[in-house]
Design an enzyme around this catalytic site. Structure first.
Site, PDB file in Angstrom:
ATOM      1  N   GLY A  71      55.168 -15.863 -25.440  1.00 29.04           N
ATOM      2  CA  GLY A  71      56.311 -15.223 -26.067  1.00 29.04           C
ATOM      3  C   GLY A  71      55.948 -13.831 -26.532  1.00 29.04           C
ATOM      4  O   GLY A  71      55.138 -13.668 -27.458  1.00 29.04           O
ATOM      5  N   ALA A  72      56.526 -12.817 -25.900  1.00 24.28           N
ATOM      6  CA  ALA A  72      56.183 -11.426 -26.201  1.00 24.28           C
ATOM      7  C   ALA A  72      57.231 -10.770 -27.082  1.00 24.28           C
ATOM      8  O   ALA A  72      57.536  -9.585 -26.939  1.00 24.28           O
ATOM      9  CB  ALA A  72      56.004 -10.633 -24.912  1.00 24.28           C
ATOM     10  N   ALA A  98      57.895  -8.346 -38.604  1.00 24.23           N
ATOM     11  CA  ALA A  98      57.704  -7.385 -37.520  1.00 24.23           C
ATOM     12  C   ALA A  98      58.993  -7.261 -36.743  1.00 24.23           C
ATOM     13  O   ALA A  98      59.823  -8.171 -36.743  1.00 24.23           O
ATOM     14  CB  ALA A  98      56.566  -7.833 -36.602  1.00 24.23           C
ATOM     15  N   LYS A 150      61.402 -22.363 -46.154  1.00 26.08           N
ATOM     16  CA  LYS A 150      61.732 -21.157 -45.391  1.00 26.08           C
ATOM     17  C   LYS A 150      63.091 -21.303 -44.716  1.00 26.08           C
ATOM     18  O   LYS A 150      63.862 -20.332 -44.630  1.00 26.08           O
ATOM     19  CB  LYS A 150      60.651 -20.873 -44.354  1.00 26.08           C
ATOM     20  CG  LYS A 150      60.895 -19.564 -43.616  1.00 26.08           C
ATOM     21  CD  LYS A 150      59.799 -19.240 -42.632  1.00 26.08           C
ATOM     22  CE  LYS A 150      60.109 -17.924 -41.920  1.00 26.08           C
ATOM     23  NZ  LYS A 150      59.087 -17.582 -40.906  1.00 26.08           N
ATOM     24  N   ASN A 176      69.954 -15.124 -42.400  1.00 27.59           N
ATOM     25  CA  ASN A 176      70.102 -14.846 -40.974  1.00 27.59           C
ATOM     26  C   ASN A 176      71.548 -14.922 -40.487  1.00 27.59           C
ATOM     27  O   ASN A 176      72.049 -13.983 -39.870  1.00 27.59           O
ATOM     28  CB  ASN A 176      69.200 -15.771 -40.159  1.00 27.59           C
ATOM     29  CG  ASN A 176      67.805 -15.211 -39.984  1.00 27.59           C
ATOM     30  OD1 ASN A 176      67.530 -14.468 -39.046  1.00 27.59           O
ATOM     31  ND2 ASN A 176      66.906 -15.572 -40.891  1.00 27.59           N
ATOM     32  N   SER A 192      65.906 -11.470 -38.113  1.00 23.64           N
ATOM     33  CA  SER A 192      65.617 -11.760 -36.700  1.00 23.64           C
ATOM     34  C   SER A 192      66.893 -12.105 -35.939  1.00 23.64           C
ATOM     35  O   SER A 192      67.056 -11.735 -34.768  1.00 23.64           O
ATOM     36  CB  SER A 192      64.607 -12.906 -36.589  1.00 23.64           C
ATOM     37  OG  SER A 192      65.121 -14.090 -37.183  1.00 23.64           O
TER      38      SER A 192
END
Length: 324
Positions: free
Chosen positions: A28-29, A149, A211, A219, A281
């Site tokens: 997974g990139a 990130a 979480k 989200n 995300s």
């Protein structure tokens, strides 16, 4: 159905039972996969697998704002899985895919993996973790991380970094049955040495649920309204957040998940404040036209609420209005 290796060449005869002795295969990139790969590559053998061809390097913007070019081995998932020989047995497979892609990615790789190969799951929500734990024969570690990130879209001019490390956090690692604490400690130690602060824990289920409570508020709302996290602190969203937190608190109590010391409302409000400038995300997925993790984040809460006979009308409404 259990996911089992169908065949393996001689190079895969040795089971990988620790994070040492072979490369780490990061599948997974996306932002998190690239961040982990970039951190580990300078001192650890790493192979990063993605869907598309990519140059053998990651352009990382660090927390300090420095741009680094980090060389590492990269390949496409399909190429690595279909290569009949020449693949060194991975000591650990880190699944950094979106939750809805995790099982497919593992099924693609399984024929090339030894049965005892440990896995580390980095998914949001609480759907793929129990599913993969039940299906995979080897150890399955789960991670709950607060590392932040984001990635830019492909930049033909090469001026933008591939991934930006937006905020440092902590990564907790454990397995749902609490049987692999030593392995979790080894993995955490390797990550910490690479600059990703990590620690083993016996209560990973609690941490994943906690979480999930945060993600289930932030989200979907940010994705549905296309706003940054900080805008949720305004009066426009207050009734939504209060109602969602009240339903989530009931679900957590029924699931024996302990609340934080300050309570669920304070936890959610605190994260909104400290991540005010962030794009969640799920919002990043919406803006990029990618499928979201709506099911992984909201469906476990809905299922748990129904299982315990609780009123989860607000969560159900949010589920229906959140982009898929």
């Amino acid at each position: 159905m259990t996911i089992r290796p169908e065949h393996a060449g001689p190079e895969l005869a040795r089971p990988a039972t620790s994070p040492d002795g072979g490369p780490w295969l990061i599948v997974g990139a996306g932002a998190l996969g690239q961040l982990f790969a970039a951190a580990l590559a300078p001192t650890n053998p790493v192979i990063l697998l993605g869907r598309r061809p990519a140059p053998p390097a990651i352009r990382l913007r660090t927390l300090e704002g420095r741009d680094l070019r980090i060389a590492l081995r990269r390949a496409q998932v399909s190429d690595w899985a279909n290569r009949p020989s020449g693949n060194e047995a991975p000591a650990l497979v880190v699944l950094a895919t979106k939750s809805h892609d995790t099982r497919t990615a593992l099924e693609t790789l399984a024929p090339r993996l030894a049965p005892a190969t440990p896995l580390l799951l980095l998914q949001n929500g609480f759907r793929s973790q129990p599913d993969i734990t039940e299906r995979w024969a080897g150890p399955v570690l789960c991670a709950s991380t607060t590392e932040a990130a984001y990635r830019h879209e492909p930049d033909p001019a090469g001026l933008l970094p591939d991934v930006v490390h937006a905020a440092a956090g902590k990564t907790w690692i454990g397995d749902l049955a609490d049987r692999h604490l030593a392995l979790a400690a080894n993995v955490a130690e390797r990550l910490t040495r690479a600059g990703i602060t990590a620690a083993p824990c016996r209560d990973i289920r609690q941490r994943l649920w906690q979480k999930l409570a945060i993600n289930a508020v932030i989200n979907p709302l940010t994705a549905s309204h296309r706003v940054r996290n900080g805008e949720l602190a305004g009066p426009r969203f207050r009734p939504w957040i209060v109602a969602l937190v009240a339903e989530i608190a009931q679900i957590m109590q029924a699931e024996d998940v302990l609340p934080p010391d300050a309570g669920w409302q304070a936890l959610v409000d605190g994260v909104i404040e400290t991540t005010a400038a962030n794009r969640s995300s799920m919002l990043q997925d919406v803006l990029a036209g990618r499928p979201t993790e709506r099911d992984a984040i909201l469906r476990p809460l809905i299922d748990a609420g129904r299982r315990h006979g609780l009123d989860v009308a607000t969560i159900e409404t949010l589920y229906r209005t959140t982009p898929r």
